[in-house]
Design a protein around this motif. Structure first.
Motif, PDB file in Angstrom:
ATOM      1  N   TYR A  13     115.299 103.723  58.568  1.00 13.23           N
ATOM      2  CA  TYR A  13     115.182 104.303  57.230  1.00 13.23           C
ATOM      3  C   TYR A  13     114.090 103.581  56.438  1.00 13.23           C
ATOM      4  N   TYR A  14     113.257 104.372  55.751  1.00 15.09           N
ATOM      5  CA  TYR A  14     112.225 103.785  54.901  1.00 15.09           C
ATOM      6  C   TYR A  14     111.947 104.705  53.724  1.00 15.09           C
ATOM      7  N   GLU A  15     111.307 104.174  52.702  1.00 11.86           N
ATOM      8  CA  GLU A  15     110.813 104.953  51.567  1.00 11.86           C
ATOM      9  C   GLU A  15     109.361 104.574  51.322  1.00 11.86           C
ATOM     10  N   ASP A  16     108.583 105.533  50.870  1.00  9.24           N
ATOM     11  CA  ASP A  16     107.130 105.380  50.709  1.00  9.24           C
ATOM     12  C   ASP A  16     106.752 106.002  49.375  1.00  9.24           C
ATOM     13  N   ARG A  17     106.399 105.150  48.394  1.00 11.01           N
ATOM     14  CA  ARG A  17     106.157 105.637  47.035  1.00 11.01           C
ATOM     15  C   ARG A  17     104.855 105.076  46.474  1.00 11.01           C
ATOM     16  N   GLY A  18     104.254 105.846  45.576  1.00  6.30           N
ATOM     17  CA  GLY A  18     103.049 105.406  44.886  1.00  6.30           C
ATOM     18  C   GLY A  18     101.810 105.561  45.747  1.00  6.30           C
ATOM     19  N   SER A  19     100.691 105.167  45.161  1.00  5.21           N
ATOM     20  CA  SER A  19      99.415 105.214  45.878  1.00  5.21           C
ATOM     21  C   SER A  19      98.591 103.995  45.508  1.00  5.21           C
ATOM     22  N   LEU A  24     104.400  96.298  51.751  1.00  2.00           N
ATOM     23  CA  LEU A  24     105.645  96.485  52.481  1.00  2.00           C
ATOM     24  C   LEU A  24     106.630  95.419  52.058  1.00  2.00           C
ATOM     25  N   LEU A  25     107.777  95.827  51.519  1.00  2.00           N
ATOM     26  CA  LEU A  25     108.814  94.905  51.066  1.00  2.00           C
ATOM     27  C   LEU A  25     109.896  94.814  52.136  1.00  2.00           C
ATOM     28  N   ILE A  26     110.138  93.584  52.638  1.00  2.00           N
ATOM     29  CA  ILE A  26     111.082  93.365  53.730  1.00  2.00           C
ATOM     30  C   ILE A  26     112.238  92.514  53.212  1.00  2.00           C
ATOM     31  N   HIS A  27     113.439  93.046  53.294  1.00  2.00           N
ATOM     32  CA  HIS A  27     114.630  92.419  52.712  1.00  2.00           C
ATOM     33  C   HIS A  27     115.147  91.253  53.555  1.00  2.00           C
ATOM     34  N   GLY A  28     116.215  90.644  53.046  1.00  2.00           N
ATOM     35  CA  GLY A  28     116.821  89.501  53.708  1.00  2.00           C
ATOM     36  C   GLY A  28     117.981  89.877  54.626  1.00  2.00           C
ATOM     37  N   LEU A  43     105.804  98.081  40.670  1.00  2.00           N
ATOM     38  CA  LEU A  43     104.754  97.835  41.653  1.00  2.00           C
ATOM     39  C   LEU A  43     104.082  99.129  42.101  1.00  2.00           C
ATOM     40  N   SER A  44     104.840 100.235  42.137  1.00  2.00           N
ATOM     41  CA  SER A  44     104.278 101.499  42.608  1.00  2.00           C
ATOM     42  C   SER A  44     103.385 102.173  41.575  1.00  2.00           C
ATOM     43  N   GLU A  45     103.286 101.606  40.367  1.00  2.00           N
ATOM     44  CA  GLU A  45     102.374 102.166  39.373  1.00  2.00           C
ATOM     45  C   GLU A  45     100.922 102.041  39.809  1.00  2.00           C
ATOM     46  N   SER A  46     100.615 101.039  40.632  1.00  2.00           N
ATOM     47  CA  SER A  46      99.228 100.863  41.076  1.00  2.00           C
ATOM     48  C   SER A  46      99.126 100.527  42.560  1.00  2.00           C
ATOM     49  N   ASN A  47     100.235 100.675  43.295  1.00  2.00           N
ATOM     50  CA  ASN A  47     100.240 100.360  44.725  1.00  2.00           C
ATOM     51  C   ASN A  47     101.073 101.382  45.491  1.00  2.00           C
ATOM     52  N   THR A 262     103.579  88.713  38.621  1.00  5.32           N
ATOM     53  CA  THR A 262     102.921  87.730  39.506  1.00  5.32           C
ATOM     54  C   THR A 262     102.447  88.384  40.797  1.00  5.32           C
ATOM     55  N   LEU A 263     103.305  89.199  41.386  1.00  2.69           N
ATOM     56  CA  LEU A 263     102.934  89.865  42.622  1.00  2.69           C
ATOM     57  C   LEU A 263     101.843  90.899  42.382  1.00  2.69           C
ATOM     58  N   ALA A 264     101.912  91.626  41.286  1.00  3.19           N
ATOM     59  CA  ALA A 264     100.885  92.620  40.971  1.00  3.19           C
ATOM     60  C   ALA A 264      99.523  91.949  40.783  1.00  3.19           C
ATOM     61  N   ALA A 265      99.505  90.812  40.112  1.00  3.72           N
ATOM     62  CA  ALA A 265      98.245  90.093  39.925  1.00  3.72           C
ATOM     63  C   ALA A 265      97.688  89.616  41.262  1.00  3.72           C
ATOM     64  N   PHE A 266      98.567  89.138  42.139  1.00  3.75           N
ATOM     65  CA  PHE A 266      98.133  88.712  43.475  1.00  3.75           C
ATOM     66  C   PHE A 266      97.552  89.889  44.249  1.00  3.75           C
ATOM     67  N   LEU A 267      98.188  91.033  44.162  1.00  2.09           N
ATOM     68  CA  LEU A 267      97.701  92.219  44.861  1.00  2.09           C
ATOM     69  C   LEU A 267      96.340  92.662  44.344  1.00  2.09           C
ATOM     70  N   ARG A 268      96.139  92.545  43.034  1.00  7.13           N
ATOM     71  CA  ARG A 268      94.825  92.918  42.464  1.00  7.13           C
ATOM     72  C   ARG A 268      93.743  91.959  42.911  1.00  7.13           C
TER      73      ARG A 268
END
Length: 269
Positions: A13-19, A24-28, A43-47, A262-268
């Motif tokens: 099962y997966y979900e794919d959102r945004g552009s 890829l977010l991997i749980h514990g 995060l999906s606002e720009s990714n 923090t993660l969004a800034a790293f991605l940019r």
């Protein structure tokens, strides 16, 4: 709902959102993609944000087979190939980080643009000269006691473990809700991958992770106490540290706004 049939027939099962750039977010361990509920939207606002329930977890197929870090990493590779993703930031929480390191062990940095670790150690067990085991000290005896508890009295062991994941102990109803999600994974499968992870030593893989890597660690973590992030930063070729002073093992949940920013800034970058 989106499912991918893995080569051995297990539905993933997966979900794919945004552009935008892929993340890829991997749980514990025993968790699932619902735990990223406070992060996917921002995060999906720009990714392009992809979440997955690893085999046996959440809404993915239940199977007794393949519950190892290496198989989880191969499943992730199959998912990326299925989606045509060729340049991704992998974000791993807890066991999810171990899955990333297993991926690098098998594939190098192929398809990776960057990575982010969320409060995980590359080695669980105690050892001479090793300062960052699980819970500050985790022996083979501790492993045996814990796994027997999971097998025969699962809630009495897992609920305290869930409580320890947070800097401040959550209300009982929150712990119960998290525990309910973890029960979507069969006990036998949960123990199989726990043993695999407990005996793994992924420290030799660290120099091979040559892409930019963000270390997002809780300053109040009871699961991995100490300055593990600084130790990792000294051994990863391109690491930067983001320490969450008010978080334990789950900064994406305990400080979601700062985590997302923090993660969004790293991605940019």
């Amino acid at each position: 709902m989106s499912y991918l049939e893995l080569p051995d027939g297990v539905p993933l099962y997966y979900e794919d959102r945004g552009s935008g750039p892929a993340v890829l977010l991997i749980h514990g361990w025993t968790m699932n993609s619902t735990f990223w509920g406070q992060n996917v939207g921002p995060l999906s606002e720009s990714n392009r944000v992809i979440t997955v329930d690893l085999r046996g977890h959440g809404l993915s197929g239940k199977t007794d087979e393949g519950h190892t870090l290496s198989q989880y990493a191969r499943d992730v590779r199959t998912l990326l190939d299925h989606l045509g993703v060729r340049d991704v930031c992998m974000v791993g929480w807890s066991m999810g980080t171990a899955v990333i390191l297993s991926y690098v062990q098998q594939y190098g940095c192929d398809l990776l643009r960057s990575a982010a670790f969320v409060d995980q150690s590359p080695r669980f067990l105690d050892g001479e000269g090793w300062d960052f085991p699980l819970l500050g000290g985790y022996s083979t005896t501790d492993l045996a006691v814990f796994t027997q508890g999971v097998r025969h009295a699962r809630p009495s062991v897992i609920k305290p473990f869930i409580a320890a994941c947070f800097a401040e102990t959550p209300p009982d109803e929150v712990i119960d809700a998290v525990y309910a999600e973890t029960t979507k994974m069969a006990t036998s499968a949960a123990l199989s991958v726990w043993y695999d992870m407990a005996y793994a030593d992924l420290r030799p893989v660290l120099p091979s992770l040559t892409v930019p890597t963000l270390l997002m660690y809780g300053a109040r973590s009871k699961i991995f106490p100490g300055e593990l992030d600084a130790w990792l930063a000294a051994r990863l070729p391109k690491a930067q540290v983001a320490r969450f002073e008010n978080s334990g093992h789950a900064p994406f949940s305990e400080e979601p706004d700062r985590f997302n920013e923090t993660l969004a800034a790293f991605l940019r970058s």
